[in-house]
Design an enzyme around this catalytic site. Structure first.
Site, mmCIF file in Angstrom:
data_model
loop_
_atom_site.group_PDB
_atom_site.id
_atom_site.type_symbol
_atom_site.label_atom_id
_atom_site.label_comp_id
_atom_site.label_asym_id
_atom_site.label_seq_id
_atom_site.Cartn_x
_atom_site.Cartn_y
_atom_site.Cartn_z
ATOM 1 C CG HIS A 264 -1.845 1.122 1.335
ATOM 2 N ND1 HIS A 264 -3.155 1.052 0.939
ATOM 3 C CD2 HIS A 264 -1.654 2.392 1.763
ATOM 4 C CE1 HIS A 264 -3.726 2.224 1.123
ATOM 5 N NE2 HIS A 264 -2.837 3.061 1.626
ATOM 6 C CD GLU A 265 1.598 3.664 3.682
ATOM 7 O OE1 GLU A 265 1.816 4.755 3.140
ATOM 8 O OE2 GLU A 265 0.523 3.410 4.270
ATOM 9 C CG HIS A 268 0.110 6.150 -0.596
ATOM 10 N ND1 HIS A 268 -0.862 6.963 -1.121
ATOM 11 C CD2 HIS A 268 -0.495 5.443 0.402
ATOM 12 C CE1 HIS A 268 -2.012 6.752 -0.471
ATOM 13 N NE2 HIS A 268 -1.817 5.832 0.447
ATOM 14 C CD GLU A 294 -5.694 5.598 0.401
ATOM 15 O OE1 GLU A 294 -4.865 6.497 0.635
ATOM 16 O OE2 GLU A 294 -5.645 4.496 0.961
HETATM 17 ZN ZN LIG Z 1 -3.283 5.115 1.813
#
Ligand SMILES: [Zn+2]
Length: 326
Positions: A264-265, A268, A294
């Protein structure tokens, strides 16, 4: 070939200087959540507040306002320059509604809230966090009033994350999702259940860390332009497209926690590392909205990380790194 307008050069100097200050704050914020010793919290709170008000003063000065207004009337600017000026003028008008004292108070309260949240998490006691959170909500309400709004106070705050989006647009959207989700959930619950027990064995911390780093490298995250560290809550922060930091946390009894947070990171971070370097500190060098941000992290986490192809590739590496013990 068109020369850069001298007014635009002045605009770059001021805007990028404010960005230098904001990115320096971000470095301190990153340190606050990763390595800062607990006794450093109070001093860090004031350092961040001072920097926030310095950047605010630069970006709300009457000289800067006049500069933006005259630039916005210039015909001979490149399209990218016009776009930067239009966004900065928008930000200027919004920022000017907040006093330097308010900006400082908000920054101090943000740090206080973070420290209270850490303490509450350690003690597993919400009441430790509640008073700071209440103060923050009161300040946010005040900020909405200062910004001003037509229909709903939250519209004023939403604009910081998704320019132009309103409660009136979002409510029907969420209402639609609310109607569609429960039947899907019921179907899932009624279907044959799949065990995720394999994720809940003992996975040594260091091995998990190394696996996460390997996944990030294969995703294309550039470790020459970033690094990963531990924090209480995983996050991504950026000081330039050439220095984008991510954090993770490791639960030795839950492999999924580290893995999804890493992917997830990483999503980003890939977005931030991909921003144009030649637009440093300018609107066109900044994320366009939180929704887009996101979407990148969720795409990597849910569409790729939870996909069959990902696991066909990673399964043998995972099972050889973590041989079944049970
Ligand atoms: Zn996030």
């Amino acid at each position: 070939m068109q020369d850069t307008n001298p007014l635009y050069t002045t605009y770059l100097t001021v805007t990028q200087k404010a960005a230098d200050i904001n990115y320096a704050s971000a470095v301190l914020g990153w340190d606050q959540e990763t390595y800062m010793p607990p006794k450093g919290a109070e001093a860090r709170g004031r350092q961040l507040a001072t920097l926030a008000s310095m950047a605010h003063q630069l970006l709300t000065g009457t000289y800067y306002g006049a500069l933006l207004h005259s630039l916005s009337e210039q015909e001979y600017l490149f399209d990218t320059e016009k776009s930067n000026v239009a966004h900065s003028l928008d930000d200027y008008e919004k920022n000017s509604k907040l006093s330097p004292e308010f900006v400082e108070e908000m920054s101090m309260q943000t740090s206080e809230c973070f420290n209270a949240w850490i303490a509450a998490r350690k003690q597993n006691d919400f009441s430790v966090f509640a008073p700071s959170l209440a103060k923050m909500i009161a300040l946010k309400r005040k900020q909405a009033e200062l910004y001003g709004y037509t229909c709903h106070p939250y519209d004023a705050l939403l604009d910081d994350y998704e320019k132009g989006i309103t409660v009136a647009t979002l409510d029907p959207l969420f209402q639609g999702i609310k109607e569609q989700l429960p039947p899907i959930l019921d179907k899932i619950k009624a279907a044959k259940q799949v065990s995720n027990g394999c994720f809940h064995q003992h996975f040594p911390k260091e091995k998990q860390w190394n696996f996460g780093i390997d996944v990030l490298k294969r995703m294309g995250y550039d470790f020459e332009a970033g690094r990963q560290d531990y924090s209480e809550h995983p996050f991504t922060t950026s000081f330039a497209a050439t220095d984008v930091r991510i954090t993770t946390r490791v639960d030795e009894n839950n492999f999924a926690s580290m893995l999804w947070s890493c992917i997830h990171e990483g999503g980003h971070a890939l977005y931030e590392q991909g921003l144009p370097e030649n637009q440093y500190g300018l609107p066109l060098g900044s994320p366009v909205s939180l929704g887009i941000h996101e979407s990148q992290s969720r795409f990597w986490e849910n569409c790729i990380g939870r996909g069959r192809a990902f696991w066909e590739f990673f399964l043998s590496a995972t099972t050889s790194l973590f041989p079944r013990t049970a």
